[in-house]
Write a protein that holds these residues in place. Sequence first.
Motif, PDB file in Angstrom:
ATOM      1  N   GLY A 542       0.809  -1.206   0.000  1.00 16.93           N
ATOM      2  CA  GLY A 542       0.000   0.000   0.000  1.00 16.93           C
ATOM      3  C   GLY A 542       0.846   1.260   0.000  1.00 16.93           C
ATOM      4  N   LYS A 543       0.192   2.386   0.067  1.00 13.78           N
ATOM      5  CA  LYS A 543       0.856   3.689   0.130  1.00 13.78           C
ATOM      6  C   LYS A 543       0.268   4.499   1.283  1.00 13.78           C
ATOM      7  CE  LYS A 543       1.699   3.957  -4.870  1.00 13.78           C
ATOM      8  NZ  LYS A 543       1.470   4.753  -6.109  1.00 13.78           N
ATOM      9  N   ILE A 544       1.072   5.430   1.809  1.00  8.26           N
ATOM     10  CA  ILE A 544       0.608   6.292   2.888  1.00  8.26           C
ATOM     11  C   ILE A 544       1.041   7.728   2.594  1.00  8.26           C
ATOM     12  CG2 ILE A 544       2.665   5.837   4.290  1.00  8.26           C
ATOM     13  CD1 ILE A 544       0.823   6.106   6.780  1.00  8.26           C
ATOM     14  N   TRP A 545       0.176   8.676   2.870  1.00  2.00           N
ATOM     15  CA  TRP A 545       0.499  10.092   2.673  1.00  2.00           C
ATOM     16  C   TRP A 545      -0.369  10.935   3.605  1.00  2.00           C
ATOM     17  CZ3 TRP A 545      -2.508   7.117  -0.402  1.00  2.00           C
ATOM     18  CH2 TRP A 545      -3.780   7.577  -0.729  1.00  2.00           C
ATOM     19  N   VAL A 546      -0.074  12.222   3.655  1.00  2.00           N
ATOM     20  CA  VAL A 546      -0.798  13.120   4.548  1.00  2.00           C
ATOM     21  C   VAL A 546      -1.286  14.337   3.773  1.00  2.00           C
ATOM     22  CG1 VAL A 546       1.268  14.395   5.227  1.00  2.00           C
ATOM     23  CG2 VAL A 546      -0.720  14.362   6.761  1.00  2.00           C
ATOM     24  N   GLU A 547      -2.451  14.811   4.156  1.00  3.22           N
ATOM     25  CA  GLU A 547      -2.985  16.075   3.639  1.00  3.22           C
ATOM     26  C   GLU A 547      -3.232  16.971   4.853  1.00  3.22           C
ATOM     27  OE1 GLU A 547      -6.415  15.374   1.234  1.00  3.22           O
ATOM     28  OE2 GLU A 547      -5.319  14.186  -0.276  1.00  3.22           O
ATOM     29  N   SER A 548      -2.542  18.124   4.895  1.00  2.00           N
ATOM     30  CA  SER A 548      -2.622  18.952   6.100  1.00  2.00           C
ATOM     31  C   SER A 548      -2.121  20.363   5.820  1.00  2.00           C
ATOM     32  CB  SER A 548      -1.786  18.317   7.222  1.00  2.00           C
ATOM     33  OG  SER A 548      -1.798  19.130   8.362  1.00  2.00           O
ATOM     34  N   GLU A 549      -2.605  21.280   6.633  1.00  6.20           N
ATOM     35  CA  GLU A 549      -2.114  22.655   6.648  1.00  6.20           C
ATOM     36  C   GLU A 549      -2.014  23.091   8.117  1.00  6.20           C
ATOM     37  OE1 GLU A 549      -4.332  25.396   4.314  1.00  6.20           O
ATOM     38  OE2 GLU A 549      -4.309  24.137   2.502  1.00  6.20           O
ATOM     39  N   PRO A 550      -1.093  23.966   8.425  1.00  5.37           N
ATOM     40  CA  PRO A 550      -0.961  24.418   9.818  1.00  5.37           C
ATOM     41  C   PRO A 550      -2.285  24.997  10.344  1.00  5.37           C
ATOM     42  CG  PRO A 550       0.946  25.104   8.549  1.00  5.37           C
ATOM     43  CD  PRO A 550      -0.028  24.548   7.572  1.00  5.37           C
ATOM     44  N   GLY A 551      -2.681  24.560  11.555  1.00  4.59           N
ATOM     45  CA  GLY A 551      -3.886  25.068  12.202  1.00  4.59           C
ATOM     46  C   GLY A 551      -5.174  24.457  11.707  1.00  4.59           C
ATOM     47  N   LYS A 552      -5.125  23.531  10.725  1.00  4.74           N
ATOM     48  CA  LYS A 552      -6.356  22.955  10.170  1.00  4.74           C
ATOM     49  C   LYS A 552      -6.427  21.441  10.333  1.00  4.74           C
ATOM     50  CE  LYS A 552      -6.997  26.553   6.689  1.00  4.74           C
ATOM     51  NZ  LYS A 552      -7.210  26.838   5.256  1.00  4.74           N
ATOM     52  N   THR A 555      -4.982  14.794   7.965  1.00  5.92           N
ATOM     53  CA  THR A 555      -5.640  13.533   7.580  1.00  5.92           C
ATOM     54  C   THR A 555      -4.583  12.642   6.951  1.00  5.92           C
ATOM     55  OG1 THR A 555      -7.731  14.674   7.143  1.00  5.92           O
ATOM     56  CG2 THR A 555      -7.464  12.449   6.249  1.00  5.92           C
ATOM     57  N   PHE A 556      -4.315  11.519   7.646  1.00  9.09           N
ATOM     58  CA  PHE A 556      -3.372  10.542   7.130  1.00  9.09           C
ATOM     59  C   PHE A 556      -4.151   9.473   6.353  1.00  9.09           C
ATOM     60  CE2 PHE A 556      -0.758  12.589  10.226  1.00  9.09           C
ATOM     61  CZ  PHE A 556       0.540  12.487   9.720  1.00  9.09           C
ATOM     62  N   PHE A 557      -3.814   9.313   5.056  1.00  6.48           N
ATOM     63  CA  PHE A 557      -4.446   8.301   4.191  1.00  6.48           C
ATOM     64  C   PHE A 557      -3.479   7.141   3.993  1.00  6.48           C
ATOM     65  CE2 PHE A 557      -6.372  12.353   2.975  1.00  6.48           C
ATOM     66  CZ  PHE A 557      -7.722  12.043   2.926  1.00  6.48           C
ATOM     67  N   PHE A 558      -4.038   5.933   3.939  1.00  8.44           N
ATOM     68  CA  PHE A 558      -3.223   4.781   3.556  1.00  8.44           C
ATOM     69  C   PHE A 558      -4.132   3.750   2.874  1.00  8.44           C
ATOM     70  CE2 PHE A 558      -4.614   4.078   7.893  1.00  8.44           C
ATOM     71  CZ  PHE A 558      -5.024   2.752   7.939  1.00  8.44           C
ATOM     72  N   THR A 559      -3.527   2.964   1.970  1.00  5.77           N
ATOM     73  CA  THR A 559      -4.288   1.954   1.224  1.00  5.77           C
ATOM     74  C   THR A 559      -3.863   0.562   1.643  1.00  5.77           C
ATOM     75  OG1 THR A 559      -2.670   1.958  -0.590  1.00  5.77           O
ATOM     76  CG2 THR A 559      -4.527   3.486  -0.777  1.00  5.77           C
TER      77      THR A 559
END
Length: 566
Positions: A542-552, A555-559
């Motif tokens: 699988g793969k893992i990545w993050v979607e994020s911005e400071p103060g918001k 969300t860590f995604f993984f398959t």
Amino acid sequence: MGDEEKVYNIMMVEDSETHGVVLRHVLEQQGWKVTWANNAEQALELLSSCKAGNSPDLIIIDFHLAGIRGDELCRHLKLNIDTRGIPTLMLTGEDDEESHCHGLESSIDDYLPKHTDDDILVAKIKSLLLKSRESHVSFGVGSWLFRHSRVLAVDDNPTYLKFLEENLKKDGIGIDKAVSGKEALEKMNKNRYDCILLDLVMPGIGGIEICQKVLDKRNSLEKPMVLMLTAHEDNEDMTRALEAGADDFVGKSSDISIIKARINALLRRKFITEDNQRIFEELKRKEMEVERSRIEKAAAETKALLAEKLLHTVEKLEEEIEERKRMELEIKNYSRVLELSNKELESFAYVASHDLQEPLRAVSGFLQLVEKRYKNKLDDKGKDFIQRAVSGAKRMQEMINNLLTYSRITTRGKSFELQSLEKILDRVLTNMSPTIEQKNAVVTRDPLPELFCDESQIHRLFQNLISNAIKFCDQPQPLIHISAQEQKKHWLLSVKDNGIGIDPSYHQIIFKIFQRIHGKGKYPGTGIGLPICQKIVERHDGKIWVESEPGKGSTFFFTLKTQMLK
């Protein structure tokens, strides 16, 4: 002169002075009379001037003539009624297939290269002369047609029938008689006739009706020619005869020589038609032979080409097989090296977990002992130094334990079995309940699937991500949500929080081992939690990545694949 004493007349068409002299000498040695034409035009002129019965017995033609070529001359001869029966022998200086094919297409009787031995040439000529003598027909002598033709005379006047019989038999014509249309039809059904002399007007079945019966055979070469006999040569009788299908008409009162001439003309026309058909069929047969030869040659060439391509393909496949064998051998060697490397890594892990940790425990223990025994003798700065040393030793020990865990994800992983992610998450939340309650955190989730996986590693994956979500949160109440979405070949899972967030420039760095983006004083840890998560996901393809911005938040995604093959 008997057949044995016959002097054959041979025409040779040859534009080469040297070869012409040699060929004429060979022919004259056999006692044959030789006529030499230097080109096709001269040969045609000589043939046209020949009187009946004086045509050559055989024509030898050079293929490569200037002007009209040899095969073209031969084709011209075979289409001419006066020369089509003369056997032809084609000679060429090149024994090639193209010349041979052109010769066959022109209906030559035989074909030889010029370099053929004289004995073979003479034997071939004698064979052609013998066959020609056995089947020869002199087109210039009409009496031959009379002697070999069969005629049916139909007339209701016996006297006139007897008159015809007596005069035609003098020329050797075989004649049958019929005194009525009915008798004529019966004879026609039993016998084959070349020509029918038919009275136009008779009682019962007349000439018109009989002529129409003959007309029904027009598609057959066996059909006889019809000469209609009329009592009066008026336009009406002629028109009726021709419309009924008669080939010609003549008055009964005409001189017998005229009647014979009309019969001769009809027989000649019938013979030419039949002979043309025979020649056409022979030409067609030879064309088919040539075409078959071409097809066989093309098939042979195609077969050879395919064989060559097949051989090339086989060679290429053999090279690919050898290359695969070499690669398989390299893979085996790499696997062996990797196995040794894994064993060395496990050995290092063992050393790290025992030999390296033992001195750390000793340092930490002695420092604590010094602090306990000499507590009253140390000032505040000394106590601070000892505390820092103990804390560093403990952190070093924690880093070694985490590094050991990281190295064993691949080497000590368990086999994949069907597991419920719901149950795995329940155990994680149960183990983390003190921390969750202490931080007043709220963890929610969507329905989670059952997948083939390593249960202990997925347990650590959830635990690390939820632990980070709680640790890196500056809100009074951490909110964490776990979701799952089924896609084409895998499940997409996510862990969402309302924490401090991560600057996009650090989204790749946080998955590298021992990389920290915050000071260790504010957020404790060794910087190896997310690299462990990545290692676990990669082991599950699988793969893992993050979607994020400071103060918001983050969300860590993984398959995780729907079906695991490991």
